[in-house]
Enzyme design. Structure first.
Site, PDB file in Angstrom:
ATOM      1  N   HIS A   1       1.784   0.857   6.932  1.00  0.00           N
ATOM      2  CA  HIS A   1       2.243   0.420   5.615  1.00  0.00           C
ATOM      3  C   HIS A   1       3.217  -0.749   5.720  1.00  0.00           C
ATOM      4  CE1 HIS A   1       2.647   1.208   1.310  1.00  0.00           C
ATOM      5  NE2 HIS A   1       3.944   1.003   1.437  1.00  0.00           N
TER       6      HIS A   1
ATOM      7  N   SER B   1       0.111  -1.128  -3.734  1.00  0.00           N
ATOM      8  CA  SER B   1      -0.456   0.209  -3.935  1.00  0.00           C
ATOM      9  C   SER B   1       0.609   1.293  -3.891  1.00  0.00           C
ATOM     10  CB  SER B   1      -1.503   0.494  -2.855  1.00  0.00           C
ATOM     11  OG  SER B   1      -0.897   0.446  -1.572  1.00  0.00           O
ATOM     12  N   HIS B   2       0.354   2.372  -4.605  1.00  0.00           N
ATOM     13  CA  HIS B   2       1.126   3.611  -4.487  1.00  0.00           C
ATOM     14  C   HIS B   2       0.138   4.770  -4.549  1.00  0.00           C
ATOM     15  CE1 HIS B   2       5.534   4.948  -4.889  1.00  0.00           C
ATOM     16  NE2 HIS B   2       5.415   4.141  -3.868  1.00  0.00           N
TER      17      HIS B   2
ATOM     18  N   ARG C   1      10.605  -4.575  -8.826  1.00  0.00           N
ATOM     19  CA  ARG C   1      11.707  -5.035  -7.966  1.00  0.00           C
ATOM     20  C   ARG C   1      11.260  -6.175  -7.051  1.00  0.00           C
ATOM     21  NH1 ARG C   1      12.482   0.291  -7.640  1.00  0.00           N
ATOM     22  NH2 ARG C   1      11.779   0.459  -5.480  1.00  0.00           N
TER      23      ARG C   1
END
Length: 717
Positions: free
Chosen positions: A47, A92-93, A114
């Site tokens: 990630h 992405s989450h 953010r």
């Protein structure tokens, strides 16, 4: 608190492979502490390090005269003239949203906002691209409800309009939904903030909300497949507070205007670790942190927990020391934490102190520059199964199948939960193709869209990658915009499987070819791998977010009226391979996807824009072909539609480089003359109260009822 012993099991649980462990030992010259192991795990996971994708991402076109800042910062920056820039990114989450859909989606929105305002931009638009499993799957309704509520609750409370996106359903997402969040903001070109630290002995300042234990290990969790231990991962999902984020936005922009900021970085994946390392590494400096000074909302937090927490609404800044009092006063006014937690140092060290103990002492540059970088084995995707004989179906029945499926039904249930008008600058809200927002106080408009057709990418990654770009391109052109640049969100399965890596490589080659040909460089993006559950991967889903610009008087945003004719720009051959109709009506996902001719795409767009003054309404042709696009135009206007052809291929074929437009009959000759040799065909007319394809028809009211209720009814919401 006694730190656990470093065992092979502990190392493996941190996602560190044996060869990576040897690399780590070589860098450290000793066995790491528990906190150091956590830091390496965070910085070297997929990630954060992009270790499986970096070698291929370097091949993407990322520059152009319009690009101020490409990939490598928090978001991409593109010049829109008059000393202004649009700053945007998609991220992405996915894993958090499957585990805890409301908070997973909400914090995905918070994180991408953010990324934008940490560069000095005020957010003006948001989008989301959502992929779920079959409507009949027992988790789907729960996930859809939670994700949509999470997106809406955060974006609405923060105060950013959600102006576009997409929602799809497919069995490959049964165990792994996708939540891709996009945000864009505006800034002056001479007031953009970057993350590279500079200056030795400069204070490192913690800003925003307090640190808790939520999200500890989140980035590592996002870099692994799911299995039957998924429920144990719930504590790794962050909890968001949009009202705190709104205060953080205003405080940061006020602080930036004061001149106190040297560099600034939001705390996203891997929290304090990643933000500090990135600032130091980009500036060629070391960082020393004193964790006793970190604002904490829980007691007895360890160094490991503080360094890996992904608590939301936090920033890290390098501050001009003579402006500390002024900066602190701004954050006190906004009721946010402001704490000096460290300093920049000349040595190449990431030095972490807690309770008068050294918890970590790592060569900082090695955390980033020496992260593993793999050229993983890959194999080209096999040719798709040949297209079988297509079962008989009548045109109206085919239309009903599509508009009655949740992937193609009206999405009002989703986007009506989002505030699309906050800020009062939204010109085109969701549901009409690309979303369009006014650049406040100017005569400029920005258009936003996101697109991908995953079944195309699975069948032929290169063509599918190209098609994701050109559909975004056409979405922008259809509202009258000139496409500017793109961001990508590359969602794939396990890259350690050569066939998955082959999908990734092929799709990236297609994306690269298309953005180069159409002058839409990739300026930011995100890679999400390991989207698998129990070894079953998602369809390859490289979502493309795109931004375009136009003047107010160039906008195409009308609706067809009674008597307008239906005109298709581009050539229709009736391509049904990998089409929405075959997938939805018969469960057939076979044949090659439609070929994408990039020169034809540019020519078709030029023909449309040359005629923008004559066009009442326009849509690009993609999923569902002419029949679905023309129906959506008619239904939105509340008038009937007649298409002359009753041929399934002509109506539902998904040939590329095409648009459907509504124009007055008397404008047809001039329209064709201005099209520059691009094929233009009159295929029908708008009017009446029925939808007619060839010799078959149905009342518009019946079809509209099905179209507007199918989403909630089919998903069980």
């Amino acid at each position: 608190m006694q730190e656990p012993a470093i065992t092979p099991e502990l190392i493996a649980s941190h996602g560190i492979k044996p060869d990576e462990w040897e690399r780590l030992l070589g860098i450290m010259g000793r066995e790491p502490t528990f906190t150091e192991l956590g830091i390496f795990s965070a910085m070297w996971n997929e990630h954060c390090s992009y270790k499986s994708s970096k070698i291929h991402l370097k091949k993407l076109p990322t520059t152009g005269p319009q690009v101020i800042c490409g990939p490598g910062e928090n978001a991409g920056v593109v010049d829109i003239g008059d000393g202004q820039a649009v700053i945007f990114k998609m991220e992405s989450h996915n894993h958090p949203s499957y585990i805890e859909p409301h908070q997973g989606a909400a914090t995905g929105v918070g994180g991408i906002l953010r990324d934008v305002f940490t560069m000095g931009a005020r957010p003006i638009a948001a989008m989301n691209a959502l992929s779920f499993g079959l409507p009949s799957h027992p988790k789907t309704a729960h996930l859809v409800k939670g994700v949509v509520e999470g997106v809406g609750s955060y974006g609405n409370a923060f105060g950013v309009p959600t102006v576009g996106g997409e929602v799809r359903f497919h069995r490959s997402y049964n165990g792994n939904c996708l939540v891709n969040a996009f945000a864009a903001g505006l800034a002056d070109t001479d007031k953009i903030f970057y993350s590279a630290a500079s200056g030795v002995g400069m204070p490192v300042v913690y800003l925003g909300a307090k640190t808790g234990r939520d999200g500890v290990g989140g980035a590592t969790m996002a870099s692994a497949e799911f299995d039957d231990t998924i429920e144990e991962k719930r504590p790794t999902v962050q909890v968001g507070d949009p009202f705190t984020e709104k205060r953080l936005l205003e405080a940061c922009l006020e602080l930036m205007a004061s001149g106190a900021v040297i560099s600034i970085q939001d705390m996203g994946a891997a929290g304090l670790t990643c933000s500090a390392v990135e600032m130091g590494d980009k500036g060629g400096l070391g960082i020393k942190l004193q964790l006793d000074d970190v604002p904490q909302r829980e007691t007895n937090m360890t160094a490991y927990e503080m360094m890996l927490s992904e608590s939301q609404e936090r920033m890290l800044m390098v501050l001009k020391p003579d402006m500390e009092a002024e900066a602190r006063a701004i954050f006190v006014k906004w009721d946010l934490d402001f704490a000096i937690v460290g300093e920049t140092i000349p040595e190449d060290r990431f030095l972490i102190l807690h309770g008068n103990e050294v918890k970590a002492d790592i060569p900082l540059s090695k955390l980033s520059s020496s992260a593993p970088e793999y050229d993983r084995p890959w194999v080209a995707s096999p040719a798709p199964a040949p297209l079988p004989a297509i079962p008989a179906i009548t045109p109206i029945a085919a239309l009903k199948v599509l508009i009655g499926s949740p992937s193609y039904a009206h999405k009002g249930w989703v986007y009506e939960q989002y505030d699309s008008q906050v800020g009062a600058d939204t010109v085109l809200p969701p549901g009409a193709g690309a979303g369009v927002v006014r650049v406040h106080g100017t005569g400029k408009l920005l258009a936003f869209t996101s697109n991908v057709t995953p079944r195309y990418v699975k069948a032929n990654p290169f063509e599918g990658g190209k098609q994701a770009v050109v559909e975004a391109y056409r979405n922008l052109v259809a509202v009258g915009a000139k496409p500017l640049a793109t961001t990508d969100n590359l969602n794939f399965g396990n890259p350690e499987k050569p066939e998955i890596m082959g999908q990734f490589v092929g799709a990236l080659e297609g994306i690269g070819a298309a953005v180069k040909a159409l002058d839409m460089p990739i300026v930011s993006g995100n890679v999400s791998l390991y989207n698998e559950t129990d070894g079953s991967g998602i369809l390859p889903t490289p979502t493309i977010g795109a931004v375009g610009i136009m003047k107010v008087d160039e906008l195409i945003a009308g609706q067809p009226t009674d008597g307008d004719i239906v005109v298709v720009i581009g050539e229709t051959r009736g391509h049904l391979g990998q089409s929405a109709l075959l997938a939805e009506a018969f469960g057939i996902e076979a044949g090659e996807p439609p070929f994408v001719d990039l020169a034809q795409e540019a020519s078709a767009a030029k023909a449309l824009l040359a005629n923008r003054r004559r066009i009442r309404a326009a849509r690009d042709l993609g999923d569902g072909g002419l029949a679905l696009a023309a129906f959506r135009m008619a239904e939105a206007a509340g008038i009937g539609l007649t298409l002359k052809s009753g041929d399934i291929g002509q109506l539902f074929g998904e040939d590329q480089a095409r648009y459907v437009v509504a124009i007055r009959p008397e404008d047809l000759a001039a329209f064709m003359a201005a099209a520059g040799g691009v094929k233009v065909t009159q295929v029908g007319k708008f009017g009446g109260d029925r939808v007619t394809f060839g010799t078959e028809s149905a009342p518009l009211s019946d079809l509209s009822q099905l179209y507007r209720t199918a989403f909630a009814a089919t998903v069980g919401l």
